[in-house]
Write a protein that holds these residues in place. Sequence first.
Motif, mmCIF file in Angstrom:
data_model
loop_
_atom_site.group_PDB
_atom_site.id
_atom_site.type_symbol
_atom_site.label_atom_id
_atom_site.label_comp_id
_atom_site.label_asym_id
_atom_site.label_seq_id
_atom_site.Cartn_x
_atom_site.Cartn_y
_atom_site.Cartn_z
ATOM 1 N N GLU A 169 1.137 -1.117 0.135
ATOM 2 C CA GLU A 169 0.215 0.019 -0.516
ATOM 3 C C GLU A 169 0.210 1.290 0.075
ATOM 4 O O GLU A 169 1.526 1.527 0.901
ATOM 5 C CB GLU A 169 -0.906 -0.121 1.191
ATOM 6 C CG GLU A 169 -1.501 1.050 1.458
ATOM 7 C CD GLU A 169 -2.148 1.518 2.997
ATOM 8 O OE1 GLU A 169 -2.868 2.396 2.904
ATOM 9 O OE2 GLU A 169 -2.040 0.272 3.318
ATOM 10 N N LYS A 170 1.019 2.637 -0.760
ATOM 11 C CA LYS A 170 1.371 2.998 -0.946
ATOM 12 C C LYS A 170 1.185 4.270 -1.271
ATOM 13 O O LYS A 170 2.030 5.532 -0.371
ATOM 14 C CB LYS A 170 1.628 3.750 -3.135
ATOM 15 C CG LYS A 170 2.246 2.311 -3.364
ATOM 16 C CD LYS A 170 3.642 1.958 -2.918
ATOM 17 C CE LYS A 170 4.385 0.704 -3.841
ATOM 18 N NZ LYS A 170 3.330 -0.330 -4.371
ATOM 19 N N GLY A 171 -0.056 4.877 -0.501
ATOM 20 C CA GLY A 171 -0.224 5.682 0.932
ATOM 21 C C GLY A 171 -0.684 5.668 1.817
ATOM 22 O O GLY A 171 -1.501 6.894 2.147
ATOM 23 N N ALA A 172 0.630 5.196 2.596
ATOM 24 C CA ALA A 172 -0.063 5.288 4.062
ATOM 25 C C ALA A 172 -0.010 6.555 4.543
ATOM 26 O O ALA A 172 1.294 7.182 4.119
ATOM 27 C CB ALA A 172 0.817 4.338 4.997
ATOM 28 N N ASP A 173 -0.378 6.760 5.632
ATOM 29 C CA ASP A 173 0.443 8.567 6.325
ATOM 30 C C ASP A 173 1.276 8.498 7.644
ATOM 31 O O ASP A 173 -0.327 7.822 8.809
ATOM 32 C CB ASP A 173 -1.481 9.481 6.447
ATOM 33 C CG ASP A 173 -1.170 10.912 6.601
ATOM 34 O OD1 ASP A 173 0.471 10.514 6.513
ATOM 35 O OD2 ASP A 173 -1.994 10.867 6.604
ATOM 36 N N TRP A 174 2.141 8.294 7.966
ATOM 37 C CA TRP A 174 2.704 8.070 8.766
ATOM 38 C C TRP A 174 3.552 9.755 8.663
ATOM 39 O O TRP A 174 4.706 9.098 9.455
ATOM 40 C CB TRP A 174 3.364 7.275 8.639
ATOM 41 C CG TRP A 174 3.204 5.493 8.334
ATOM 42 C CD1 TRP A 174 2.848 5.026 8.080
ATOM 43 C CD2 TRP A 174 4.567 4.414 8.673
ATOM 44 N NE1 TRP A 174 2.334 3.581 7.743
ATOM 45 C CE2 TRP A 174 3.448 2.756 7.961
ATOM 46 C CE3 TRP A 174 5.754 3.706 8.393
ATOM 47 C CZ2 TRP A 174 4.302 1.976 7.641
ATOM 48 C CZ3 TRP A 174 5.808 2.508 8.633
ATOM 49 C CH2 TRP A 174 5.884 1.758 8.708
ATOM 50 N N ALA A 175 3.138 10.395 8.822
ATOM 51 C CA ALA A 175 3.517 12.064 8.204
ATOM 52 C C ALA A 175 3.638 12.077 10.114
ATOM 53 O O ALA A 175 4.842 12.885 10.309
ATOM 54 C CB ALA A 175 2.612 13.154 8.172
ATOM 55 N N GLU A 176 2.461 11.951 11.285
ATOM 56 C CA GLU A 176 2.593 11.860 11.641
ATOM 57 C C GLU A 176 3.781 11.670 13.229
ATOM 58 O O GLU A 176 4.768 12.004 14.102
ATOM 59 C CB GLU A 176 2.197 12.317 13.095
ATOM 60 C CG GLU A 176 0.093 12.997 12.737
ATOM 61 C CD GLU A 176 -0.476 12.615 13.646
ATOM 62 O OE1 GLU A 176 -0.880 12.013 14.894
ATOM 63 O OE2 GLU A 176 -2.209 12.972 13.021
ATOM 64 N N ALA A 177 4.214 10.194 12.667
ATOM 65 C CA ALA A 177 5.182 9.306 13.387
ATOM 66 C C ALA A 177 7.000 9.974 13.128
ATOM 67 O O ALA A 177 7.421 10.191 14.114
ATOM 68 C CB ALA A 177 4.943 7.554 12.976
ATOM 69 N N GLU A 207 13.462 10.551 8.075
ATOM 70 C CA GLU A 207 13.738 10.164 6.531
ATOM 71 C C GLU A 207 13.123 8.922 6.174
ATOM 72 O O GLU A 207 12.129 8.344 4.940
ATOM 73 C CB GLU A 207 14.452 10.745 5.661
ATOM 74 C CG GLU A 207 14.977 10.582 4.387
ATOM 75 C CD GLU A 207 16.115 10.481 3.724
ATOM 76 O OE1 GLU A 207 17.124 9.814 3.009
ATOM 77 O OE2 GLU A 207 17.048 10.856 5.078
ATOM 78 N N LEU A 208 13.586 7.671 7.644
ATOM 79 C CA LEU A 208 13.492 6.587 6.410
ATOM 80 C C LEU A 208 12.143 5.860 7.071
ATOM 81 O O LEU A 208 11.375 5.682 6.558
ATOM 82 C CB LEU A 208 14.437 5.443 7.709
ATOM 83 C CG LEU A 208 14.439 4.084 8.012
ATOM 84 C CD1 LEU A 208 14.500 2.961 6.665
ATOM 85 C CD2 LEU A 208 14.917 3.685 9.517
ATOM 86 N N ILE A 209 10.910 7.087 7.737
ATOM 87 C CA ILE A 209 10.287 6.301 7.779
ATOM 88 C C ILE A 209 8.875 6.615 7.002
ATOM 89 O O ILE A 209 8.110 6.353 6.316
ATOM 90 C CB ILE A 209 9.582 7.129 9.853
ATOM 91 C CG1 ILE A 209 10.182 6.450 11.176
ATOM 92 C CG2 ILE A 209 7.866 7.246 9.676
ATOM 93 C CD1 ILE A 209 9.795 7.205 12.131
ATOM 94 N N ARG A 210 9.878 8.036 6.768
ATOM 95 C CA ARG A 210 8.495 8.081 5.438
ATOM 96 C C ARG A 210 8.663 7.330 4.476
ATOM 97 O O ARG A 210 7.783 7.555 3.492
ATOM 98 C CB ARG A 210 9.373 10.140 4.922
ATOM 99 C CG ARG A 210 8.683 11.085 6.401
ATOM 100 C CD ARG A 210 8.902 12.631 5.165
ATOM 101 N NE ARG A 210 10.088 12.698 5.034
ATOM 102 C CZ ARG A 210 11.714 13.154 6.356
ATOM 103 N NH1 ARG A 210 10.715 13.424 7.554
ATOM 104 N NH2 ARG A 210 12.314 13.095 5.791
ATOM 105 N N THR A 211 10.402 7.361 4.232
ATOM 106 C CA THR A 211 10.420 6.458 3.070
ATOM 107 C C THR A 211 9.626 4.438 2.761
ATOM 108 O O THR A 211 9.094 3.968 1.742
ATOM 109 C CB THR A 211 11.848 5.730 2.696
ATOM 110 O OG1 THR A 211 12.188 7.321 2.606
ATOM 111 C CG2 THR A 211 12.138 5.333 1.720
ATOM 112 N N ALA A 212 9.700 4.507 4.038
ATOM 113 C CA ALA A 212 9.171 2.733 4.656
ATOM 114 C C ALA A 212 7.934 3.071 4.325
ATOM 115 O O ALA A 212 6.942 2.633 4.112
ATOM 116 C CB ALA A 212 9.150 2.700 6.013
#
Length: 774
Positions: free
Chosen positions: A378-386, A397-402
């Motif tokens: 799933e490409k659209g996961a929203d992990w912005a807050e994390a 950067e690693l969290i946003r990329t994953a």
Amino acid sequence: MTALPGETPGTVGTDTPEAAEPPAATDAEGPAHAEAPDADESAEATEPAADGTDDAETSSEEPPAGDAPAGDAPAGDASTSASTGEEGEAAAAAALSEAQAELAAQRELREKIAKRKAEKEGPVAAGTKLSGTAADLLAAVRAVESGEKAGAEFFDSPAPAPAPRRAAPAPAGQPPRPTPAPAAPLDRTASPEAVDAVRAVLTEGGAPEALARPATGTLGEQAAELLRADPWQLLAVPGVRPEQADGFARALLGAACGPDDGRRTAALVGWLLERAALQGHTALDAEAVRAALAERAVSDPEEAVRIAVEEGVALVFQEGTDPTEPDAAYEEDGEAPAEAETEAEAPEPVQVLLGLDRYALAEESIADGLARLMNACEKGADWAEAAAAAPFPSAAELIRTAATAGLVAHSGGEAARAEPAALIAAARGLGLRALGATHSEDGRRRLAEAVGAPDAAVTLAGLLSNAEGPGRDEDGALALDLLVVLDAPQLDVEGAAVLVEALADGVRLVLSGDPGVLGSAGAGRVFADVLAARACPQVVSRTPDPGPIGELVSGIGIGELTQVEAPGKEVVIVPVRDAGEAVHRTVQLVADSVPRALSIPAGDTQVITVGHGGAAGTRALNEALKQRLNPGPGRFGGFDPGDRVIHVPAPGRAVPGVVRSADAEGLHLDCGGVPVVVPQERVESAVRHGWALSAHQAAGMRWPAAVVVLPGDAAAGLSRPWVYTAFGRGERHLSVVHGVDQALPHAVAQIPAQERTTRLRPLLEAVPTPDAAS
């Protein structure tokens, strides 16, 4: 990197000069190489495969096969080597025993590989799994195996018109060559009758009876019949060399065999490929194989390779552009475009490779599985807050990329391990089933502490054997949403294939590691191939390793051996004149100087050296350290309670432990808090003293202090990755027992990682993927 102020150069925490003190007596094991080159191997350096001696760093995790006679002598005692590596890793509270866990993982891999083999029985079209002409070549091999075509039709060298394959030259009356038995894992349930039958054949051929059990485990219940019909099948047993198999064959067959016997040449091709795997290659250039055969008295190497391919001993692959195909630089109407365009699109040279089927299938499985993970996520996961809550920018950067990719490659040094830990913690905070897997129990402990959750980290071996981790879902896949594999450079192709096959669609996989360390003990370079193929997003850590040791190791990574300031005695150089003094100084450092000067106990100091043999190899150092730190009679198979040991449950796995006791059940170890029982018959081959390790064994682990021993005879084994790996094992302190003079800076500056021939990178480059990182 100097001696401590006010003290004798080359000592730590000593009060009086000791340069004139005679070195401590040790039982050295002779020259740097435990096995001298044979007479027919004067040009051995040109061969594409490893020497196979237990001093070679690439095979340091395997038990020694023992010195064997050369020339016409029968096979040497390789029983210890043959029995290595077929049992699984111990687990703390697992329902399966360590042997059952490992065998289960092996059975799973064999079942999947067998399924893939069945899928390949029909013609293979170009562009499916293998690309272009490589697929055509594999299809041609299958056609030859089925009898539809002759082998000469597809071999890379010019061949005469198709004709019945000529038999290899042999005296009249030679029996037909049987079909080579496929390689099989060691079968510890071999019947006593089969072992006795093999023992009788070995005795008749002058080979050691100790080879009976490993030969039966390797060749199966029909091993006696196979060996009698084809004595060179003995080469399939680990530790047996060609000259030894030749002596065995002459004793059994007499005049009915010769250097061009088809049975011999086919076995030699398989042996060369197996030997190359010890150095990490999954395939070899066909020309290199032919050259190696010529050095072993094969008069027609081209025909020998052709026979080996036809008999299924090896698969043939072609990399690059096929010059027989229409030139891509020409238009459909046959007119050539502009000269500049023609030159720009000139075809690449073709390389013909030979490989063993299990490595070929493993690399194809990895490429297919990684493509599946990249496309199913799933490409659209929203992990912005994390990401915003990450403790430092590289972790964010690693969290946003994953969040936007099914496969991510993350690289960095020891300090960068905090970034995958932050990713795992963030994913678990989002309610995802996230887990980290490491190469060692020490790495697992450190990762769990960084994440702040004991159940957030497992060892990779424990995860794949179901001894650790969340278990499997109803489809047999690991019950995970995100898996981060640390120490990714230690992944070999067979282990990586099992891992990728165990991940369901939609799982995110992050491969994280330090590209500068030594590669896997097994065949392949999975992490390096993933990075080189650029088939997925890559995140490079910007977190530097701290302190003088971090500064020193970072410089080594770019080929510079620099002086560093070490006000807290973090880095000390101890010059020595010879191997005997190196052993003496090492014992002094571990037992006295480091504990007294730095308050680091001997049990927290790890000695690392280049190889197992030699006057200052692991065996000599371990003997001297045992005499000083835990003397005893070695009443439990050479071990005493309190001995530091290394347990090798499988090739490439080195688990540190301490001997607790022994009884009729076996040797009882404590491996990082996990109780392990090694059966009596396995102790000699699977347990070694562990005060001193090779750098390969130490990879993926760290200790408060490390003592790296570099005697003069170690110079040939040094390389930049070796030095980088060894020097990075100490957290607070590094002592370098230095006797190689200018060989150390030369290795750092001039000897990069040994190239491994693999096929994974082009396979990854050929698969269709979503938007890859540029």
